[in-house]
Design a protein around this motif. Structure first.
Motif: not given
Length: 623
Positions: A240, A369, A374, A377
């Motif tokens: 992240d 993101n 997520r 992601d």
């Protein structure tokens, strides 16, 4: 480093290609599109016309190397007839004389009763030649050296067909979805949904089957972020850290609950899975792009005709394609109500919707993101894996050694900035010229079969408040079609009263004050109505997600209404009547009817007048 509001401003361009609810298509080409005199210097409008029709900003690299669209067209043996059935349109002014004559002869035979399949329209080599001549609107041929090929009708044309083995490429321009023809050689419906004749810019390419076109590509998985995915629990150990790009943007606290295989889209499509082979994933992608489901006794498409999904969020939310005329009157520039400048709208098209590999740059990953945490992601990880598994990114090479393909003027924009959500912006001079062209493109003329008395009665109902017996449409829509629409975003709860009945939260964004959670409506009669704002919403413009007000122009060219096309009729009259009929119920999307309800009986006659007025609306008419 950005604040939460900076990130909010950033994301909002994402709905670049998705549609407004009520815009229509059909009409004539601007007089500004006439050929220039030999001694006249091109104006901004002239340059903008060329950009609209032929500019790709290098996306032929994506469509040929990654999607492999021209390879799929060639391998499938696609014919001109199949292209017309798909809704593609043929610019006869671009064809060399012999090819133009062959098309006119085929049209004459069809008019005399011949089966189109018994004409030159059934020859795959004919389509290859037309592609090479730049005559299939929106599909632009290039030589191996990167130069655009001359039109077949130009002095520089040297003959032959598209030669992929020699390095020829095929790109995509705005005109694919936002242009048609006059139908003066082949009218729509004669040999398919598409047409052939002189080009008409800015209108909807009616019944264009974008899903089927993408499914024809040899590698439709290259479009993965804009397809409907089955979302699995993302790897909590994923990276992240984007070098400070996301500082202060992402929520902290416990890891999210598993997505547990959830998917968001129309009907019963299970979503493209993350596991399985490339072949299985490709088959699932084609099923999504072309497959059907049953609803209310009708067969419907997961990815409907006349629709496009421009939001890279892994959700199935293709929306009705808007027209692109009189862009000076449209505000804001996206159906979700967040795009304020048409130049930014167009840049998003070129840098993401037409070339999604930009999402795998550092800024592109950060943008995903911010859009969906997520979940974003997961999309980035899966997308890179797909491009590697399908050979787009060769083994041992970094993704950014190969992609993106789009040619840009700037790469220094902050993540999510409206001027370039993935940090990239194409040449500003070309964006200026494109806007100059689309601003002045006229709305199509009103149809010839209008009843003047009904139009007048309908106008009165449209402009008169409900408290005085009218329909009160001007509470939201412009009374004068020559005036810009309001930039106000109508809250989703107003447009879909059942919105809060049942919500599935995919990702909490409680620490990003400008945005509501990533959430999907699962209740009410039309749960897919909000799909295009699941990950992106209009909170930047006042706090709640919703939709912008559309231009109510050229509605006679439509049979499906609302941004998702969920209200449909046999033609414009029928579709508009259904849209305004209180029998749809107070929980249906856009529950604004005439009469307001059926408590005192129906007023079909008044509704018919209102429909006639809506069919009449165009620019430069007296009010």
């Amino acid at each position: 480093m950005h604040t939460g509001r900076g990130a909010a401003m950033a994301l909002c361009t994402l709905l670049a290609l998705t549609a407004c609810g009520g815009d229509g298509g059909g009409g004539g080409e601007s007089t500004a599109a006439a050929p220039q005199q030999r001694d006249a210097a091109p104006t901004a409008v002239d340059r903008g016309r060329e950009i609209f029709r032929f500019e790709t900003f290098g996306n032929q690299g994506f469509w040929t190397t990654a999607m492999r669209l021209p390879q799929g067209i060639e391998d499938s043996g696609m014919t001109p007839l199949q292209a017309l059935e798909m809704g593609l349109n043929i610019n006869t002014a671009a064809l060399e004389p012999q090819q133009a004559e062959a098309l006119r002869n085929a049209a004459a035979r069809i008019e005399a009763g011949a089966d189109p399949a018994d004409t030159v329209l059934a020859e795959p080599t004919r389509l290859n030649a037309w592609l090479n001549q730049g005559a299939v609107i929106g599909l632009v041929p290039f030589r191996a050296d990167g130069e655009r090929k001359p039109l077949g009708s130009s002095d520089g044309f040297t003959g032959g067909g598209l030669n992929l083995a020699a390095g020829d490429r095929l790109g995509v321009s705005c005109a694919l979805c936002h242009a048609s023809t006059e139908g003066d050689v082949l009218a729509p419906g004669v040999a398919g949904a598409g047409s052939a004749g002189q080009p008409v810019d800015g209108v909807i390419a009616r019944d264009l089957d974008v899903g089927a076109l993408f499914a024809t590509a040899n590698n439709p998985l290259a479009y993965l972020p804009l397809l409907q995915l089955r979302l699995d629990q993302p790897d909590a150990g994923g990276d992240d850290d984007q070098g400070g790009l996301l500082d202060g943007l992402l929520p902290s606290g416990p890891e999210p609950e598993p997505y547990d295989g959830v998917t968001v889209g129309r009907g019963d499509f299970a979503g493209i899975p993350a596991d399985g082979t490339v072949e299985e994933a490709t088959a699932a992608a084609r099923e999504y792009l072309t497959g059907t489901y049953q609803q209310d006794g009708e067969t419907r498409r997961y990815y409907p005709r006349t629709s496009f999904d421009g939001t890279p969020d892994g959700l199935g939310n293709a929306s009705i394609t808007p027209p692109f005329f009189r862009t000076d009157l449209a505000a804001p520039g996206s159906h979700a109500g967040i795009f304020e400048k048409v130049d930014d709208f167009n840049n998003q098209d070129y840098t993401v919707a037409m070339e999604p590999t930009s999402l795998l740059t550092e800024s592109g990953r950060a943008f995903l993101n911010v859009v969906a945490g997520r979940l974003g992601d997961e999309i980035a990880r899966r997308y890179e894996a797909v491009l590697r598994d399908t050979g787009v990114i060769p083994e041992g090479m970094a993704a950014t050694d190969v992609i993106p393909f789009v040619e840009v003027e700037r790469t220094d924009l902050p993540v999510g900035a409206p001027a370039g959500t993935v940090g990239r912006r194409v040449a500003q001079r070309k964006l200026d010229d494109l806007r100059a062209y689309t601003d002045q493109l006229p709305a199509p003329a009103a149809p010839d079969d209008l009843d003047a008395d009904q139009v007048a009665a309908g106008r009165a109902l449209f402009t008169t408040g409900r408290e005085d017996g009218g329909a009160g449409c001007v509470a939201c829509h412009t009374a004068d079609p020559n005036q810009p629409v309001s930039a106000e975003v109508v809250p989703i709860e107003t447009l879909y009263p059942a919105y809060n009945d049942e919500l599935l939260v995919l990702f909490e964004r409680s620490t990003v004050s400008d945005f509501s959670d990533v959430q999907d409506a699962r209740g009410g009669p039309a749960p897919a109505y909000d799909d295009s704002v699941v990950a992106l919403d209009a909170t930047l413009r006042g706090g709640r997600r919703g939709f912008a007000q559309p231009l109510l122009l050229a509605l006679d060219g439509k049979a499906r209404f609302l941004h998702d096309g969920s209200v449909r009729g046999s033609d414009a009259r029928d579709g508009l009547d259904r849209l305004l009929d209180p029998a749809r119920g107070e929980q249906a999307p856009h529950p604004f009817y005439f009469p307001e309800n059926l408590d005192q009986g129906d007023d079909a006659q008044g509704r018919a007048a209102l429909v006639e007025y809506l069919r009449s609306r165009t620019t430069d008419q007296e009010e």
